[in-house]
Design an enzyme around this catalytic site. Structure first.
Site, PDB file in Angstrom:
ATOM      1  N   ARG A   1      20.868 -21.208  49.192  1.00  0.00           N
ATOM      2  CA  ARG A   1      19.678 -20.458  49.222  1.00  0.00           C
ATOM      3  C   ARG A   1      19.763 -18.479  48.911  1.00  0.00           C
ATOM      4  O   ARG A   1      18.967 -17.872  48.140  1.00  0.00           O
ATOM      5  CB  ARG A   1      18.819 -20.712  50.246  1.00  0.00           C
ATOM      6  CG  ARG A   1      17.476 -20.081  50.624  1.00  0.00           C
ATOM      7  CD  ARG A   1      17.068 -18.740  50.340  1.00  0.00           C
ATOM      8  NE  ARG A   1      17.486 -18.367  51.894  1.00  0.00           N
ATOM      9  CZ  ARG A   1      17.762 -16.874  52.343  1.00  0.00           C
ATOM     10  NH1 ARG A   1      17.591 -16.159  50.903  1.00  0.00           N
ATOM     11  NH2 ARG A   1      18.421 -16.462  53.747  1.00  0.00           N
TER      12      ARG A   1
ATOM     13  N   PHE B   1      12.609  -2.075  47.075  1.00  0.00           N
ATOM     14  CA  PHE B   1      11.704  -2.414  48.062  1.00  0.00           C
ATOM     15  C   PHE B   1      10.742  -3.439  47.385  1.00  0.00           C
ATOM     16  O   PHE B   1      10.397  -4.408  47.676  1.00  0.00           O
ATOM     17  CB  PHE B   1      10.748  -0.612  48.695  1.00  0.00           C
ATOM     18  CG  PHE B   1      11.249  -0.165  49.346  1.00  0.00           C
ATOM     19  CD1 PHE B   1      12.581  -0.696  49.858  1.00  0.00           C
ATOM     20  CD2 PHE B   1      11.449   0.852  50.136  1.00  0.00           C
ATOM     21  CE1 PHE B   1      13.578  -0.202  50.765  1.00  0.00           C
ATOM     22  CE2 PHE B   1      11.668   1.950  50.754  1.00  0.00           C
ATOM     23  CZ  PHE B   1      13.018   1.237  50.887  1.00  0.00           C
TER      24      PHE B   1
ATOM     25  N   GLU C   1      18.301  -8.214  54.727  1.00  0.00           N
ATOM     26  CA  GLU C   1      16.968  -7.455  54.076  1.00  0.00           C
ATOM     27  C   GLU C   1      15.890  -7.102  54.375  1.00  0.00           C
ATOM     28  O   GLU C   1      15.130  -7.021  55.031  1.00  0.00           O
ATOM     29  CB  GLU C   1      16.505  -8.838  53.580  1.00  0.00           C
ATOM     30  CG  GLU C   1      16.993  -9.533  52.318  1.00  0.00           C
ATOM     31  CD  GLU C   1      17.683  -9.368  50.455  1.00  0.00           C
ATOM     32  OE1 GLU C   1      16.763  -8.139  50.731  1.00  0.00           O
ATOM     33  OE2 GLU C   1      17.558  -9.751  50.488  1.00  0.00           O
TER      34      GLU C   1
HETATM   35  P1  TGC Z   1       9.398   5.011  52.142  1.00  0.00           P
HETATM   36  O1  TGC Z   1      10.172   6.549  51.588  1.00  0.00           O
HETATM   37  O2  TGC Z   1       8.126   5.745  52.959  1.00  0.00           O
HETATM   38  O3  TGC Z   1       9.096   5.050  51.049  1.00  0.00           O
HETATM   39  C1  TGC Z   1       9.262   5.354  49.289  1.00  0.00           C
HETATM   40  C2  TGC Z   1       8.679   4.166  48.839  1.00  0.00           C
HETATM   41  O4  TGC Z   1       8.730   3.060  49.057  1.00  0.00           O
HETATM   42  C3  TGC Z   1       7.378   2.615  49.201  1.00  0.00           C
HETATM   43  N1  TGC Z   1       7.853   1.091  50.174  1.00  0.00           N
HETATM   44  C4  TGC Z   1       7.460   0.206  49.285  1.00  0.00           C
HETATM   45  N2  TGC Z   1       7.033  -0.658  48.378  1.00  0.00           N
HETATM   46  C5  TGC Z   1       6.601  -1.441  48.300  1.00  0.00           C
HETATM   47  N3  TGC Z   1       7.119  -2.425  49.216  1.00  0.00           N
HETATM   48  C6  TGC Z   1       7.869  -1.821  49.928  1.00  0.00           C
HETATM   49  N4  TGC Z   1       8.259  -3.325  51.282  1.00  0.00           N
HETATM   50  C7  TGC Z   1       8.101  -0.450  50.371  1.00  0.00           C
HETATM   51  N5  TGC Z   1       8.337  -0.076  51.845  1.00  0.00           N
HETATM   52  C8  TGC Z   1       8.055   1.054  51.332  1.00  0.00           C
HETATM   53  C9  TGC Z   1       6.503   3.286  50.087  1.00  0.00           C
HETATM   54  O5  TGC Z   1       5.399   3.391  49.491  1.00  0.00           O
HETATM   55  C10 TGC Z   1       7.054   5.584  48.878  1.00  0.00           C
HETATM   56  O6  TGC Z   1       6.745   5.274  47.719  1.00  0.00           O
HETATM   57  P2  TGC Z   1       6.204   6.128  46.723  1.00  0.00           P
HETATM   58  O7  TGC Z   1       5.254   5.583  45.908  1.00  0.00           O
HETATM   59  O8  TGC Z   1       4.745   6.252  47.702  1.00  0.00           O
HETATM   60  O9  TGC Z   1       7.948   7.129  46.868  1.00  0.00           O
HETATM   61  O10 TGC Z   1      10.074   4.331  52.650  1.00  0.00           O
HETATM   62  P3  TGC Z   1       9.731   4.103  54.277  1.00  0.00           P
HETATM   63  O11 TGC Z   1       9.768   4.640  55.276  1.00  0.00           O
HETATM   64  O12 TGC Z   1       8.208   2.937  54.167  1.00  0.00           O
HETATM   65  O13 TGC Z   1      10.443   2.807  55.009  1.00  0.00           O
HETATM   66  C11 TGC Z   1      11.907   2.947  55.659  1.00  0.00           C
HETATM   67  C12 TGC Z   1      11.918   1.374  55.837  1.00  0.00           C
HETATM   68  C13 TGC Z   1      13.311   1.661  56.651  1.00  0.00           C
HETATM   69  C14 TGC Z   1      10.852   0.369  55.789  1.00  0.00           C
HETATM   70  C15 TGC Z   1      13.073   1.626  53.835  1.00  0.00           C
HETATM   71  O14 TGC Z   1      13.850   2.425  53.835  1.00  0.00           O
HETATM   72  C16 TGC Z   1      13.488  -0.086  54.535  1.00  0.00           C
HETATM   73  O15 TGC Z   1      13.113  -1.191  54.496  1.00  0.00           O
HETATM   74  N6  TGC Z   1      14.824   0.170  55.201  1.00  0.00           N
HETATM   75  C17 TGC Z   1      15.526  -1.172  54.674  1.00  0.00           C
HETATM   76  C18 TGC Z   1      16.665  -1.122  53.767  1.00  0.00           C
HETATM   77  C19 TGC Z   1      16.829  -2.888  53.405  1.00  0.00           C
HETATM   78  O16 TGC Z   1      16.149  -4.129  53.310  1.00  0.00           O
HETATM   79  N7  TGC Z   1      17.736  -3.292  52.856  1.00  0.00           N
HETATM   80  C20 TGC Z   1      18.589  -4.870  52.347  1.00  0.00           C
HETATM   81  C21 TGC Z   1      18.634  -4.475  50.920  1.00  0.00           C
HETATM   82  S1  TGC Z   1      19.317  -5.493  49.944  1.00  0.00           S
HETATM   83  C22 TGC Z   1      20.491  -6.681  50.542  1.00  0.00           C
HETATM   84  O17 TGC Z   1      20.805  -6.402  51.373  1.00  0.00           O
HETATM   85  C23 TGC Z   1      20.862  -6.963  49.945  1.00  0.00           C
HETATM   86  S2  TGC Z   1      20.971  -8.821  50.646  1.00  0.00           S
HETATM   87  C24 TGC Z   1      21.157  -9.503  48.974  1.00  0.00           C
HETATM   88  C25 TGC Z   1      22.370  -9.679  48.504  1.00  0.00           C
HETATM   89  O18 TGC Z   1      23.293 -11.097  49.054  1.00  0.00           O
HETATM   90  O19 TGC Z   1      23.059  -8.961  47.560  1.00  0.00           O
END
Ligand code: TGC
Length: 386
Positions: free
Chosen positions: A93, A239, A366
């Protein structure tokens, strides 16, 4: 009397005939092409690459995207397919998620017409493999701190940096790489044959062994000016793609949980101790009932989320609800299922511990449990606790 976690509440009455038919097709594929071999693949840490083309032929790659050879299925259909695939194995998946929800979705959402025409039809068909480079050795939950940088040099971009935990990178044809630039974070479409691009599989994993995760090194990778994804700047780009993948995960986790439950139930009915099947013990029945409760609830969460997504009203924090809840519950179900199978449950003869180990990765990538908890906490309180 029904013993299936699938239909205890007659959830099929909430699905259309097309949705049920798609689910049946994927379930048959998993039963025939994945389940008989998956224990061996897990033991040997082998990604079954030959399935890529077969999944392309079934229309499972980028299946919720439209045009460019993609199947144009609904979000609910995509979720049902993810659930069936993960009933086989999270690693399979994950491949479909990385290919469709991350790499293809990035190009589909933000790419130029030329980028879409160049990559998407081959990726949808399973002739080309894509990966998605966001996470770095020093930037996991906080991708804003990424160190990979792209600078302009005349008509070219030059990329330097490193990525970690990148699915499929060592066998990918194309990588979507996110990098800091003078104008904020941008995405780049990087052919993996580019000079200076290296992908090295990470070994020693106790989880997700039927899949490949890599370290990527980018050493002076030169790309033409039009390698950048033109239609997005900033973290909302990656994101938005993570939203797609996180959505699929909430369904997928319930597939792993269902398979573990079914393994536990079958074993409990067969295995005799104290002269009776262990299914006749109250403690065993309580475990099975708790599993079905959470599987059914998790499927309802996924279905409601899918309906919102298809209606175009789904908010990211609602995806966090499903990803956090369903993966957390699925791990617990798989662990409980292992206890029903006793000592035999620690071998690859039975699926629950394999699923539980896989789900350790799923709960971490994720967005970890902690990240999704704080996304929800921010919504509930209006206060960011990151
Ligand atoms: P923030 O800096 O405030 O927001 C930045 C910009 O992003 C927008 N935004 C989103 N847009 C769409 N969907 C979402 N879910 C969004 N979340 C935030 C936000 O509106 C802002 O836009 P703009 O226009 O104002 O610049 O960031 P935040 O404080 O909201 O987020 C902090 C946090 C911790 C939630 C975020 O950094 C996060 O989700 N961290 C987790 C990162 C993550 O999930 N990493 C996984 C990476 S991929 C992976 O693991 C690979 S697995 C697949 C593989 O095997 O390759």
């Amino acid at each position: 009397m029904s013993t299936s976690a699938d239909d205890y509440l007659d959830l099929d009455t909430l699905l259309s005939p097309d949705e049920i038919a798609l689910r049946a097709t994927v379930r048959a594929f998993v039963d025939e092409r994945i389940k008989p071999h998956v224990a061996q693949w897990f033991e040997e840490a082998h990604f079954p690459r030959h399935l890529v083309k077969e999944m392309g032929d079934l229309g499972l790659l980028g299946m919720h995207l439209t045009g460019y050879g993609c199947a144009g299925r609904s979000s609910v259909e995509y979720g049902l397919a993810a659930m069936e695939l993960e009933a086989g194995d999270s690693g399979i998946r994950t491949f479909v998620s990385v290919q469709g929800s991350l790499a293809m979705s990035a190009i589909h959402k933000f790419g130029s017409e030329e980028q879409k025409q160049t990559w998407l039809p081959g990726m949808a068909a399973g002739d080309l493999i894509g990966c998605f480079g966001l996470t770095e050795p020093g930037a996991g939950s906080d991708p804003a701190s990424m160190a990979t940088r792209a600078v302009r040099d005349g008509d070219e971009w030059v990329l330097d940096g490193s990525k970690r935990w990148i699915g499929l990178a060592s066998i990918a044809d194309v990588a979507v790489i996110w990098a800091q630039t003078d104008e904020g974070i941008r995405g780049f479409v990087v052919p993996t044959q580019s000079e200076g691009f290296t992908a090295t599989p990470i070994t020693g994993k106790l989880s997700m062994r039927t899949s490949i995760q890599c370290d990527i090194t980018l050493s002076g990778v030169r790309l033409p000016a039009d390698a950048v994804l033109p239609d997005v700047k900033g973290l909302k780009g990656p994101f938005s793609c993570l939203n797609e993948a996180r959505y699929g995960i909430m369904w997928g986790a319930m597939g792993a949980a269902r398979d573990a439950y079914e393994a536990a139930l079958a074993y409990a009915l067969e295995r005799r101790q104290f002269d009776v099947p262990i299914a006749s013990f109250q403690l065993t029945q309580a475990k099975l009932v708790d599993m079905v409760l959470e599987i059914q609830k998790g499927q309802l969460v996924a279905l409601q989320t899918g309906r919102l997504k298809d209606a175009g009203t789904l908010r990211p924090e609602q995806i966090s609800f499903g990803k956090l809840n369903n993966v957390r519950e699925a791990i617990e179900i798989c662990r409980q299922a292992r206890t029903v199978i006793g000592g035999n449950g620690v071998t690859l003869d039975h699926s629950p511990l394999r699923h539980a180990n896989n789900l350790e990765s799923v709960r971490t990538y994720e967005g970890t449990d902690e990240v999704h908890t704080l996304i929800m906490g921010r919504i509930l309180t209006g206060i960011s606790a990151f």
